[in-house]
Design a protein around this motif. Structure first.
Motif, PDB file in Angstrom:
ATOM      1  N   ALA A  33       0.832  -1.213   0.000  1.00  0.00           N
ATOM      2  CA  ALA A  33       0.000   0.000   0.000  1.00  0.00           C
ATOM      3  C   ALA A  33       0.862   1.257   0.000  1.00  0.00           C
ATOM      4  CB  ALA A  33      -0.932  -0.006   1.207  1.00  0.00           C
ATOM      5  N   LEU A  34       1.941   1.247   0.777  1.00  0.00           N
ATOM      6  CA  LEU A  34       2.806   2.422   0.863  1.00  0.00           C
ATOM      7  C   LEU A  34       3.581   2.682  -0.428  1.00  0.00           C
ATOM      8  CD1 LEU A  34       4.146   1.990   4.493  1.00  0.00           C
ATOM      9  CD2 LEU A  34       2.662   3.833   3.655  1.00  0.00           C
ATOM     10  N   ALA A  41       0.589   7.744   4.225  1.00  0.00           N
ATOM     11  CA  ALA A  41       1.059   6.930   5.349  1.00  0.00           C
ATOM     12  C   ALA A  41       0.002   5.888   5.693  1.00  0.00           C
ATOM     13  CB  ALA A  41       1.306   7.814   6.576  1.00  0.00           C
ATOM     14  N   MET A  42       0.391   4.950   6.531  1.00  0.00           N
ATOM     15  CA  MET A  42      -0.573   4.045   7.145  1.00  0.00           C
ATOM     16  C   MET A  42      -1.189   4.815   8.307  1.00  0.00           C
ATOM     17  SD  MET A  42      -0.261   1.377   5.286  1.00  0.00           S
ATOM     18  CE  MET A  42      -1.351   0.270   6.166  1.00  0.00           C
ATOM     19  N   ALA A  43      -2.391   4.470   8.716  1.00  0.00           N
ATOM     20  CA  ALA A  43      -2.966   5.081   9.913  1.00  0.00           C
ATOM     21  C   ALA A  43      -2.002   4.785  11.044  1.00  0.00           C
ATOM     22  CB  ALA A  43      -4.341   4.504  10.199  1.00  0.00           C
ATOM     23  N   GLY A  44      -1.767   5.749  11.885  1.00  0.00           N
ATOM     24  CA  GLY A  44      -0.764   5.586  12.928  1.00  0.00           C
ATOM     25  C   GLY A  44       0.513   6.321  12.583  1.00  0.00           C
ATOM     26  N   THR A  47       5.068   6.371   7.521  1.00  0.00           N
ATOM     27  CA  THR A  47       5.231   6.807   6.137  1.00  0.00           C
ATOM     28  C   THR A  47       6.179   5.859   5.412  1.00  0.00           C
ATOM     29  OG1 THR A  47       7.123   8.219   6.669  1.00  0.00           O
ATOM     30  CG2 THR A  47       4.914   9.229   6.825  1.00  0.00           C
ATOM     31  N   PRO A  48       6.227   5.934   4.085  1.00  0.00           N
ATOM     32  CA  PRO A  48       7.157   5.068   3.347  1.00  0.00           C
ATOM     33  C   PRO A  48       8.605   5.225   3.814  1.00  0.00           C
ATOM     34  CG  PRO A  48       5.595   6.054   1.841  1.00  0.00           C
ATOM     35  CD  PRO A  48       5.365   6.695   3.182  1.00  0.00           C
ATOM     36  N   GLU A  49       9.002   6.437   4.179  1.00  0.00           N
ATOM     37  CA  GLU A  49      10.372   6.688   4.623  1.00  0.00           C
ATOM     38  C   GLU A  49      10.683   5.988   5.949  1.00  0.00           C
ATOM     39  OE1 GLU A  49       8.170   9.282   3.871  1.00  0.00           O
ATOM     40  OE2 GLU A  49       8.902   9.454   1.818  1.00  0.00           O
TER      41      GLU A  49
END
Length: 121
Positions: A33-34, A41-44, A47-49
């Motif tokens: 997904a990222l 970002a994902m919830a929470g 982020t991809p980084e």
């Protein structure tokens, strides 16, 4: 082998079985997904980084996986980038997650729900 929330994805007589846990399926789904442009970002807040710097358990917290035999359903909570088309991004996420999980595990992904938790910049 009796590991909590693990599922057989391959069982070869005279060789053995291959198991995968729901948390591993969650990590595969979250990383996929990222990788989609438009996902912030994902919830929470992961982020991809941050993927390489965070624990895989924390990464999987924004993903819920249900496995039944050789099929699974996945639900993700995402933060979408501001000014992006939610429908288009969600469709790309659904396709990417389905493809990634099926390619890596040979499980049949029957459902990918995308829950937009917020928008970010």
């Amino acid at each position: 082998m009796d590991v909590k929330n693990s599922h057989v994805i391959s069982d070869v007589p005279d060789l053995g079985a291959v198991y995968v846990t729901e948390s591993v399926l969650g990590v595969i789904s979250a990383i996929a997904a990222l990788e989609v442009d438009g996902v912030f970002a994902m919830a929470g807040g992961i982020t991809p980084e941050m993927v390489t710097k965070t624990s895989m358990k924390k990464l999987a917290k924004s993903v819920h996986v249900d496995v039944d035999e050789n099929q699974c359903s996945i639900s993700l909570k995402l933060v979408i980038k501001m000014n992006e088309n939610i429908i288009k991004i969600s469709k790309k996420v659904q396709d990417k997650v389905k493809q990634s999980v099926e390619n890596m595990t040979c499980l049949d992904v029957v459902n990918v729900d995308v829950n937009i938790a917020s928008v970010g910049e």
